[in-house]
Every structure is written in structure tokens, then in C-alpha cells.
Write an enzyme that holds these catalytic residues in place. Structure first.
Site, PDB file in Angstrom:
ATOM      1  N   CYS A 114     -13.373   6.534   5.877  1.00  0.00           N
ATOM      2  CA  CYS A 114     -13.649   5.958   7.204  1.00  0.00           C
ATOM      3  C   CYS A 114     -14.585   6.840   8.023  1.00  0.00           C
ATOM      4  CB  CYS A 114     -12.350   5.734   7.958  1.00  0.00           C
ATOM      5  SG  CYS A 114     -11.185   4.694   7.072  1.00  0.00           S
TER       6      CYS A 114
ATOM      7  N   ASN B  62      -9.036  -2.265  10.503  1.00  0.00           N
ATOM      8  CA  ASN B  62      -9.743  -1.039  10.115  1.00  0.00           C
ATOM      9  C   ASN B  62     -10.782  -1.399   9.060  1.00  0.00           C
ATOM     10  OD1 ASN B  62     -10.560   1.383   9.005  1.00  0.00           O
ATOM     11  ND2 ASN B  62      -8.510   2.259   8.863  1.00  0.00           N
TER      12      ASN B  62
ATOM     13  N   HIS C 237     -13.077   5.864  15.584  1.00  0.00           N
ATOM     14  CA  HIS C 237     -12.821   5.017  14.409  1.00  0.00           C
ATOM     15  C   HIS C 237     -11.669   4.072  14.739  1.00  0.00           C
ATOM     16  CE1 HIS C 237     -11.850   3.535  10.563  1.00  0.00           C
ATOM     17  NE2 HIS C 237     -10.789   4.303  10.384  1.00  0.00           N
TER      18      HIS C 237
HETATM   19  O1  UT7 Z   1      -8.539   5.462   8.490  1.00  0.00           O
HETATM   20  C1  UT7 Z   1      -7.214   5.871   8.279  1.00  0.00           C
HETATM   21  C2  UT7 Z   1      -6.455   4.754   7.634  1.00  0.00           C
HETATM   22  N1  UT7 Z   1      -5.028   4.870   7.723  1.00  0.00           N
HETATM   23  C3  UT7 Z   1      -4.340   4.737   8.876  1.00  0.00           C
HETATM   24  O2  UT7 Z   1      -4.855   4.600   9.947  1.00  0.00           O
HETATM   25  C4  UT7 Z   1      -2.826   4.759   8.740  1.00  0.00           C
HETATM   26  C5  UT7 Z   1      -2.164   5.471   9.866  1.00  0.00           C
HETATM   27  N2  UT7 Z   1      -0.765   5.118   9.923  1.00  0.00           N
HETATM   28  C6  UT7 Z   1      -0.321   4.021  10.596  1.00  0.00           C
HETATM   29  O3  UT7 Z   1      -1.100   3.303  11.174  1.00  0.00           O
HETATM   30  C7  UT7 Z   1       1.160   3.797  10.650  1.00  0.00           C
HETATM   31  O4  UT7 Z   1       1.828   4.860   9.993  1.00  0.00           O
HETATM   32  C8  UT7 Z   1       1.604   2.438  10.012  1.00  0.00           C
HETATM   33  C9  UT7 Z   1       1.142   1.278  10.894  1.00  0.00           C
HETATM   34  C10 UT7 Z   1       1.084   2.303   8.602  1.00  0.00           C
HETATM   35  C11 UT7 Z   1       3.136   2.400   9.961  1.00  0.00           C
HETATM   36  O5  UT7 Z   1       3.651   2.538  11.285  1.00  0.00           O
HETATM   37  P1  UT7 Z   1       4.764   3.630  11.612  1.00  0.00           P
HETATM   38  O6  UT7 Z   1       5.106   3.449  13.034  1.00  0.00           O
HETATM   39  O7  UT7 Z   1       4.257   4.973  11.179  1.00  0.00           O
HETATM   40  O8  UT7 Z   1       5.948   3.151  10.697  1.00  0.00           O
HETATM   41  P2  UT7 Z   1       6.767   3.996   9.606  1.00  0.00           P
HETATM   42  O9  UT7 Z   1       5.977   4.091   8.346  1.00  0.00           O
HETATM   43  O10 UT7 Z   1       7.252   5.263  10.245  1.00  0.00           O
HETATM   44  O11 UT7 Z   1       7.984   3.039   9.358  1.00  0.00           O
HETATM   45  C12 UT7 Z   1       8.942   2.753  10.397  1.00  0.00           C
HETATM   46  C13 UT7 Z   1       9.777   1.570   9.957  1.00  0.00           C
HETATM   47  C14 UT7 Z   1      10.307   1.684   8.533  1.00  0.00           C
HETATM   48  O12 UT7 Z   1      11.582   1.075   8.497  1.00  0.00           O
HETATM   49  P3  UT7 Z   1      12.916   1.960   8.534  1.00  0.00           P
HETATM   50  O13 UT7 Z   1      12.827   2.882   7.361  1.00  0.00           O
HETATM   51  O14 UT7 Z   1      12.869   2.674   9.861  1.00  0.00           O
HETATM   52  O15 UT7 Z   1      13.980   0.935   8.443  1.00  0.00           O
HETATM   53  C15 UT7 Z   1       9.352   0.839   7.730  1.00  0.00           C
HETATM   54  O16 UT7 Z   1       9.933   0.308   6.560  1.00  0.00           O
HETATM   55  O17 UT7 Z   1       8.969   0.372   9.982  1.00  0.00           O
HETATM   56  C16 UT7 Z   1       9.018  -0.253   8.691  1.00  0.00           C
HETATM   57  N3  UT7 Z   1       7.708  -0.853   8.467  1.00  0.00           N
HETATM   58  C17 UT7 Z   1       7.427  -2.126   8.776  1.00  0.00           C
HETATM   59  N4  UT7 Z   1       8.164  -3.112   9.304  1.00  0.00           N
HETATM   60  C18 UT7 Z   1       7.582  -4.303   9.497  1.00  0.00           C
HETATM   61  C19 UT7 Z   1       6.588  -0.261   7.952  1.00  0.00           C
HETATM   62  N5  UT7 Z   1       5.581  -1.135   7.921  1.00  0.00           N
HETATM   63  C20 UT7 Z   1       6.070  -2.309   8.412  1.00  0.00           C
HETATM   64  C21 UT7 Z   1       5.505  -3.587   8.649  1.00  0.00           C
HETATM   65  N6  UT7 Z   1       6.299  -4.542   9.198  1.00  0.00           N
HETATM   66  N7  UT7 Z   1       4.233  -3.864   8.365  1.00  0.00           N
END
Ligand code: UT7
Length: 343
Positions: free
Chosen positions: A121, A290, A260
Site C-alpha cells: 500500500c 483499501n 493511505h
Molecule cells: O494497508 C494495510 C492493510 N491492512 C489493514 O489495514 C488491517 C488493519 N486492521 C484492521 O483494520 C482491523 O484489525 C480489522 C478491521 C481487520 C479487525 O478489527 P479489530 O477491531 O482489530 O477486530 P479483532 O481482529 O480484534 O477482532 C475482534 C472481534 C473478534 O471476535 P471475538 O474473538 O472478540 O469474539 C473477531 O472474531 O471481532 C471479530 N471479527 C468480526 N466480527 C464481525 C473480526 N472481523 C469481523 C467481521 N465481522 N468482519
């Protein structure tokens, strides 16, 4: 790498910008059931509402070429005036040759130099830096820089940790000598200890394609979202501060901040830490998701077309992506070229 341009013999800037996204729009509701997520969750955690997705048979060069043509037209030049085609992408048409070779041929650019640059990115910012250095060194007069990625081609649409985030697109810029303004400073970096926080395991020389790698979905993206989020929020701020300090500026001296477009929460964090007022921040992640190397030039194109950026405006761009790479470029928008609305 960090440098300001104070001692350079010439000013170099962007004189034309263009972009291209596929027509098809995929909303959060369209993917919610298959990925076991919801529009509400995606909007709250990422700010994304929809993304443009390239259909079967559409490749990087199919978006890169129209974006490049628009950038050339807005700069008031043709492909014959370009010395180098530089394509930043991690989603090339094929492993080789470079997508830049395909784009140069499509544009009728003749036998100009052409190569791809891979920095995720951050690719567009890396490529701007390369273009700048190439011109200042006297190796080229004009460089056509393209940022293009079709990351939806590498998604597992059942992996809710990745498929909600990405969209496809291309953005291009003509970089050349300008009579006023131009680039003021650059900062680039990378931390290779995070390689496996965002990667595609197979399809390269480490794990060539086999029936097994296809069955195991090893050609799709793997991401440690939480880790990338933590690193990105930190490094976006540090990179911006470094590039500003190198040019002798403070965040308050910036007219427009083009981060970005990964996640609205990452952008909000950077803006808060840097103390840049919201009205100076460009955000379109809600409409495009993204788009990786295309995200910053798509923003620039929208800004030029709607008149957000005017000559003299000081614009700060910061990218962060797989690697993990990061980079910032600070530019004062020149009066040359940049025929925003009429092409
Ligand atoms: O150019 C760089 C490209 N990459 C990025 O920008 C990624 C950066 N990271 C992110 O944007 C975030 O980490 C995500 C959007 C991918 C995930 O959000 P988060 O707030 O960090 O969620 P998490 O991974 O900490 O997960 C929290 C909870 C989990 O459930 P439990 O274990 O607390 O029950 C996940 O299973 O949210 C759950 N979860 C979802 N639930 C519904 C993770 N993704 C999803 C989803 N829908 N899409």
C-alpha cells in the site's frame, strides 16, 4: 531513507493525475452473509461501506492504462513525452513480465524504460520518490507513476478478517520539472519482521503453485489484522512527523493530509496524534475500501477534480502496507499542468 529537496538543482512535482476503478460496486450487505459479518460491524470498525471490484478477466493493466491516459491528458502531454513508466503494484497481470511493460505498450509509449515496484500500500509513495530521484539525477525528464492493485483477486470471501477491507483501483501521476512548488521531502521505511502479518503464502518461489496449494487456499491473503492495525497507527504518525521535520514544517503548516485509505479508525488515530484538523483530511475509504497502491492517487484525482487542492497547497501523503513498509511525501502543489476538471 529521509531527505528534503532544498539543495536540489530543480523543482519536481506532479503535473497530472488520473484514476480508474471498475464499475461493479460490492456493498457490505453483499458480502455479509458469506463472510459472517454485518454492514454495522464493518462500518463501525473500518468506516468502509462499499468497494469497487474487478470482474473475471480484468487485470491490473486494464485499470492502470486508463488511469495513466487521464493523467497524461491532464498534464497536457502524450505517452511519447514519457521516459519511464513505473508501476507500483503487488497484484501484477502475471508474475512476469512487469505490468509496466504491458501498460507502456498499451499507451503506445514506445521503447521507454518500464518496471514494477513492489511496496504494498506504500507503493505509490515509494514510486513518487523513485520518480523524483530519477528526474533530479537527470536520467529522465518525465516519469509516469501508476499505483494499481486488484487485491480482491487474492481474497477468500469467507475470511471476514480480510475480505471486508479491500477494493480494486488504479491511480496515476505524471512527475516532471515544475516552475514552482513541487516535492519538499520524502521519508521511506520498512520493518521486515512483520512479513507474515500480511502476505500471500503461495505462488512465489517459496511455495510455487500446486494442486495442494490451491486446495489449501494458500494463494489468498493472510493477515494478522490486530498486529497490522497496531503497527500502522504508530508508523503513520512517526513517518508524517519525520517528513515534516525534514522540510522544517509542523503539522499546522499542512493544508491537506492524504493518508493511505486502509481503515477510518487508523486515519482518525493519526489525525488525532498529529493534531491535524478534520477538514484538512481526505477520506474516501467509505466508497472505495483499501485499494492499496491506488488509494493515495485516487484521493489526489478526486481532490483535483472537485477543486480541493489548488496551486500552492501543501499536501502531506503517508502510506503504510505489507512488508511492513511505510512512507511519506510532502509536496507543494505546482501551478504547472494539473488540468483537473476538463479531461
Ligand atoms: O494497508 C494495510 C492493510 N491492512 C489493514 O489495514 C488491517 C488493519 N486492521 C484492521 O483494520 C482491523 O484489525 C480489522 C478491521 C481487520 C479487525 O478489527 P479489530 O477491531 O482489530 O477486530 P479483532 O481482529 O480484534 O477482532 C475482534 C472481534 C473478534 O471476535 P471475538 O474473538 O472478540 O469474539 C473477531 O472474531 O471481532 C471479530 N471479527 C468480526 N466480527 C464481525 C473480526 N472481523 C469481523 C467481521 N465481522 N468482519
Amino acid at each position: 531513507m529521509i531527505a528534503n529537496t532544498k539543495t536540489a538543482a530543480i523543482r519536481v512535482g506532479i503535473t497530472g493525475v488520473g484514476s480508474c476503478v471498475p464499475d461493479e460496486i460490492v456493498t457490505n450487505d453483499d458480502i455479509a452473509e458469506r463472510a459472517q459479518t454485518s454492514d454495522e460491524w464493518i462500518v463501525e470498525r473500518t468506516g468502509i461501506r462499499q468497494r469497487h471490484v474487478a470482474g473475471p478477466g480484468v487485470a491490473a493493466s486494464d485499470l492502470a492504462s486508463p488511469a495513466a491516459e487521464r493523467a497524461l491528458a491532464r498534464a497536457g502531454i502524450t505517452s511519447a513525452d514519457v521516459d519511464l513508466v513505473l508501476v507500483a503494484t503487488i497484484t501484477p497481470d502475471m508474475p512476469f513480465p512487469a505490468t509496466a511493460s504491458v501498460v507502456a505498450e498499451r499507451l503506445g509509449a514506445g521503447q521507454v524504460a518500464a518496471y514494477d515496484l513492489q511496496a504494498g500500500c506504500t507503493g505509490f509513495v515509494y514510486a513518487l520518490t523513485q520518480a523524483y530521484a530519477t528526474i533530479v539525477a537527470g536520467l529522465a525528464r518525465r516519469v509516469l507513476v501508476v499505483g494499481v492493485d486488484l487485491l480482491t483477486k487474492y481474497l477468500n470471501w469467507e475470511d471476514r478478517g480480510t475480505c471486508i477491507l479491500f477494493g480494486d483501483g488504479a491511480g496515476a501521476a505524471v512527475v516532471e520539472e515544475v516552475s514552482d512548488g513541487g516535492f519538499l521531502s520524502f521519508e521511506l521505511g520498512n520493518d521486515g519482521s512483520h512479513v507474515e502479518d500480511l502476505y500471500v503464502p503461495a505462488g512465489g518461489t517459496r511455495q510455487p503453485a500446486t494442486a495442494g496449494s490451491v486446495a489449501a487456499l494458500d494463494h489468498t491473503m493472510r493477515m494478522n489484522g490486530r498486529q497490522v492495525f497496531k503497527f500502522a497507527t504508530r508508523v503513520m504518525v512517526i513517518s508524517a512527523q519525520r517528513v515534516l521535520a525534514s522540510a522544517g514544517f509542523e503539522p499546522a503548516d499542512i493544508d491537506l493530509y492524504v493518508p493511505h485509505q486502509a481503515n477510518k479508525r487508523i486515519i482518525d488515530h493519526a489525525v488525532r496524534e498529529l493534531g491535524i484538523p478534520e477538514e484538512k483530511v481526505v477520506v474516501n475509504v467509505d466508497r472505495f475500501g483499501n485499494t492499496s497502491a491506488a488509494s493515495i492517487p485516487i484521493c489526489l484525482d478526486e481532490m483535483l477534480r472537485d477543486g480541493t487542492v489548488a496551486p500552492g497547497a501543501r499536501v502531506l501523503m503517508t502510506g503504510v502496507g505489507t512488508g511492513i513498509t511505510w512512507g511519506s511525501a510532502l509536496i507543494e502543489w505546482p501551478t504547472d499542468g494539473n488540468n483537473g476538471g476538463s479531461v
